[in-house]
Write a protein that holds these residues in place. Structure first.
Motif, PDB file in Angstrom:
ATOM      1  N   ALA A 284      18.353  11.083  -8.688  1.00 35.08           N
ATOM      2  CA  ALA A 284      18.726  11.600  -7.361  1.00 35.08           C
ATOM      3  C   ALA A 284      17.597  11.371  -6.362  1.00 35.08           C
ATOM      4  O   ALA A 284      17.850  11.021  -5.193  1.00 35.08           O
ATOM      5  CB  ALA A 284      19.071  13.081  -7.461  1.00 35.08           C
ATOM      6  N   VAL A 285      16.370  11.577  -6.791  1.00 34.26           N
ATOM      7  CA  VAL A 285      15.220  11.321  -5.913  1.00 34.26           C
ATOM      8  C   VAL A 285      15.173   9.855  -5.523  1.00 34.26           C
ATOM      9  O   VAL A 285      14.992   9.502  -4.342  1.00 34.26           O
ATOM     10  CB  VAL A 285      13.907  11.738  -6.612  1.00 34.26           C
ATOM     11  CG1 VAL A 285      12.699  11.293  -5.789  1.00 34.26           C
ATOM     12  CG2 VAL A 285      13.859  13.248  -6.820  1.00 34.26           C
ATOM     13  N   ILE A 286      15.334   8.972  -6.517  1.00 38.88           N
ATOM     14  CA  ILE A 286      15.312   7.529  -6.249  1.00 38.88           C
ATOM     15  C   ILE A 286      16.437   7.141  -5.304  1.00 38.88           C
ATOM     16  O   ILE A 286      16.242   6.374  -4.345  1.00 38.88           O
ATOM     17  CB  ILE A 286      15.424   6.747  -7.571  1.00 38.88           C
ATOM     18  CG1 ILE A 286      14.180   6.975  -8.421  1.00 38.88           C
ATOM     19  CG2 ILE A 286      15.622   5.254  -7.311  1.00 38.88           C
ATOM     20  CD1 ILE A 286      14.293   6.447  -9.843  1.00 38.88           C
ATOM     21  N   THR A 287      17.633   7.667  -5.551  1.00 43.68           N
ATOM     22  CA  THR A 287      18.792   7.352  -4.716  1.00 43.68           C
ATOM     23  C   THR A 287      18.582   7.814  -3.282  1.00 43.68           C
ATOM     24  O   THR A 287      18.865   7.074  -2.325  1.00 43.68           O
ATOM     25  CB  THR A 287      20.059   8.010  -5.295  1.00 43.68           C
ATOM     26  OG1 THR A 287      20.260   7.544  -6.634  1.00 43.68           O
ATOM     27  CG2 THR A 287      21.276   7.661  -4.453  1.00 43.68           C
ATOM     28  N   ALA A 288      18.078   9.028  -3.125  1.00 46.41           N
ATOM     29  CA  ALA A 288      17.842   9.565  -1.780  1.00 46.41           C
ATOM     30  C   ALA A 288      16.834   8.713  -1.028  1.00 46.41           C
ATOM     31  O   ALA A 288      17.016   8.432   0.173  1.00 46.41           O
ATOM     32  CB  ALA A 288      17.359  11.009  -1.880  1.00 46.41           C
ATOM     33  N   GLU A 289      15.784   8.287  -1.705  1.00 49.59           N
ATOM     34  CA  GLU A 289      14.776   7.451  -1.048  1.00 49.59           C
ATOM     35  C   GLU A 289      15.339   6.075  -0.719  1.00 49.59           C
ATOM     36  O   GLU A 289      15.010   5.499   0.323  1.00 49.59           O
ATOM     37  CB  GLU A 289      13.542   7.339  -1.942  1.00 49.59           C
ATOM     38  CG  GLU A 289      12.794   8.652  -2.094  1.00 49.59           C
ATOM     39  CD  GLU A 289      11.521   8.531  -2.910  1.00 49.59           C
ATOM     40  OE1 GLU A 289      10.667   9.430  -2.806  1.00 49.59           O
ATOM     41  OE2 GLU A 289      11.375   7.533  -3.646  1.00 49.59           O
ATOM     42  N   THR A 290      16.191   5.545  -1.596  1.00 49.24           N
ATOM     43  CA  THR A 290      16.804   4.245  -1.344  1.00 49.24           C
ATOM     44  C   THR A 290      17.747   4.306  -0.146  1.00 49.24           C
ATOM     45  O   THR A 290      17.752   3.414   0.712  1.00 49.24           O
ATOM     46  CB  THR A 290      17.578   3.766  -2.586  1.00 49.24           C
ATOM     47  OG1 THR A 290      16.684   3.694  -3.702  1.00 49.24           O
ATOM     48  CG2 THR A 290      18.200   2.395  -2.352  1.00 49.24           C
ATOM     49  N   VAL A 291      18.539   5.357  -0.069  1.00 50.90           N
ATOM     50  CA  VAL A 291      19.464   5.533   1.058  1.00 50.90           C
ATOM     51  C   VAL A 291      18.692   5.694   2.370  1.00 50.90           C
ATOM     52  O   VAL A 291      19.039   5.099   3.397  1.00 50.90           O
ATOM     53  CB  VAL A 291      20.378   6.755   0.819  1.00 50.90           C
ATOM     54  CG1 VAL A 291      21.163   7.094   2.084  1.00 50.90           C
ATOM     55  CG2 VAL A 291      21.332   6.477  -0.337  1.00 50.90           C
ATOM     56  N   THR A 292      17.623   6.462   2.327  1.00 47.00           N
ATOM     57  CA  THR A 292      16.786   6.632   3.524  1.00 47.00           C
ATOM     58  C   THR A 292      16.211   5.295   3.970  1.00 47.00           C
ATOM     59  O   THR A 292      16.171   4.988   5.173  1.00 47.00           O
ATOM     60  CB  THR A 292      15.645   7.629   3.242  1.00 47.00           C
ATOM     61  OG1 THR A 292      16.192   8.901   2.899  1.00 47.00           O
ATOM     62  CG2 THR A 292      14.748   7.784   4.458  1.00 47.00           C
ATOM     63  N   GLY A 293      15.771   4.494   3.002  1.00 49.61           N
ATOM     64  CA  GLY A 293      15.243   3.176   3.330  1.00 49.61           C
ATOM     65  C   GLY A 293      16.291   2.273   3.940  1.00 49.61           C
ATOM     66  O   GLY A 293      16.008   1.517   4.895  1.00 49.61           O
ATOM     67  N   ALA A 294      17.512   2.332   3.424  1.00 52.42           N
ATOM     68  CA  ALA A 294      18.595   1.515   3.970  1.00 52.42           C
ATOM     69  C   ALA A 294      18.922   1.930   5.406  1.00 52.42           C
ATOM     70  O   ALA A 294      19.134   1.079   6.284  1.00 52.42           O
ATOM     71  CB  ALA A 294      19.832   1.649   3.086  1.00 52.42           C
TER      72      ALA A 294
END
Length: 396
Positions: free
Chosen positions: A371-381
């Motif tokens: 979830a942490v990785i996904t949230a950071e990836t979405v923020t980056g996108a």
């Protein structure tokens, strides 16, 4: 200038094969710490394991600072590293009985590493009157004072040994905070330490890989000794994915951004001391505790864990994420909300850990990391969609 100093031609320094060879001993040492914690899964055992890890880390860390400046192709430096490697191997062998029959071997090997290394730097590598000799002389004095408590602790027993070793550890870890000030001697500023950032950061990044590799070895070794039921294969996959997630969180952006900030910093030595020397050991501690948690999950996938076992499963990722939060805070001056929430989520998972199976608890912790990785990836996108620079690009 040291007679064995690396030549700076403007190109980036890379980790040498000798340094990688030297690191092999610390793969074994980290495994020893992990096994020690697993066999002493109590608050006292955790404290002892932490002390042992801090000793192992301090011996590796100082050698890394040294090899950042010295030329590993020089014969004398090669012999020094091989000698330090042997002493480190002896120290690692003593870890299972560090608080028992092999206490003196453990302490004696550590003292030999620290004093031997800086005796070489002071009287062999550095010429008279150089800043390198003045630096090493002060560090050597601190190590000699600490050695009194390490050796005395090795000869003592029980709580007295622990108390003496804690004093020695406090002296060792306190030295860099005051730049190894010695009464009656002129202070040396942090700027007196030269730092080649690419090599320095790479060495610490490789130690994180080394610790994660130990986690992989422990996971595989534990699974190979058990009957491979569907439940156990699932727990094996969960443990592996947890290790992969920890790799992702560190190497996705944190490592590169921190290295770039270190390159641009005016207080480079102080920043390297805080962010790498002090904070990276917390990351390694988190990985070690996670490896212990993985062993427990694989060994007892369908059982409900209790007490210290639950703590081991959730505390490792929590410590790791909090260490990364502190790392970013020190290197960039910003707080990672996502990783802070992830660490809090791991702690909350511990409260339900005694009501679900070990496999379910392990899967929950991995889900939090993902979830942490996904949230950071979405923020980056979203950042890229708005045309904003990435964290690395924003550094400059």
């Amino acid at each position: 200038m040291s007679r064995y100093q690396r030549t700076h031609d403007g190109s980036e320094q890379k980790t040498t094969t000798l340094e990688l060879f030297y690191d092999l001993v610390f793969v074994f040492a980290i495994t020893q710490v992990s096994h020690f914690l697993l066999e002493h899964l109590t608050w006292q055992g955790a404290g002892q394991a932490a002390l042992v890890l801090l000793v192992v880390w301090w011996s590796w860390n100082y050698t890394t600072w040294v090899t950042n400046e010295l030329d590993p192709e020089a014969i004398a430096v090669r012999l020094l590293l091989i000698g330090l490697m042997l002493a480190s191997f002896l120290m690692a062998i003593a870890i299972p009985e560090a608080f028992g029959d092999r206490a003196l071997l453990f302490a004696g090997a550590y003292v030999t590493i620290q004093i031997g290394r800086h005796t070489f730097l002071t009287f062999v590598a550095a010429g008279p009157g150089t800043v390198e000799r003045e630096r090493s002389k002060r560090i050597l004095i601190w190590f000699v004072v600490a050695a009194v408590f390490w050796i005395a602790g090795g000869l003592a027993d029980g709580s007295l040994r622990t108390a003496l070793w804690l004093i020695g550890l406090a002296i060792d870890y306190g030295g860099p905070l005051c730049t190894f000030w010695v009464p009656g001697m002129k202070r040396i500023p942090p700027s007196a330490w030269e730092l080649e950032v690419s090599h320095f950061a790479e060495r610490f990044q490789l130690f994180v890989i080394l610790a994660l590799g130990e986690s992989i070895v422990v996971t595989g070794a534990t699974a190979s000794k058990e009957d491979l039921s569907a439940e156990r294969l699932a727990s094996f996959a969960v443990a592996f994915l947890g290790t992969a997630a920890m790799w992702w969180v560190y190497f996705n952006a944190a490592a590169a951004v921190a290295q770039r900030r270190l390159e641009l910093a005016t207080n480079r030595t102080t920043l390297a001391r805080d962010g790498y020397t002090y904070l990276h050991v917390l990351m390694v501690a988190g990985i070690i505790v996670s490896a212990v948690g993985d062993e427990l999950v694989i060994a007892h996938p369908g059982e409900v864990l209790h007490g210290a076992e639950v703590v081991a499963v959730v505390a490792g990722p929590a410590i790791y994420l909090l260490a990364l939060v502190l790392f970013r805070l020190r290197m960039a001056g910003t707080l990672s909300v996502k990783r802070t929430l992830g660490a809090a989520g791991c702690i909350v998972a511990g409260f339900v850990g005694t009501t679900v199976s070990a496999l379910a608890l392990g899967a929950l912790v991995v889900a939090i990391l993902v979830a942490v990785i996904t949230a950071e990836t979405v923020t980056g996108a979203h950042r890229r969609a708005r045309g904003e620079p990435s964290p690395l690009e924003a550094v400059g």
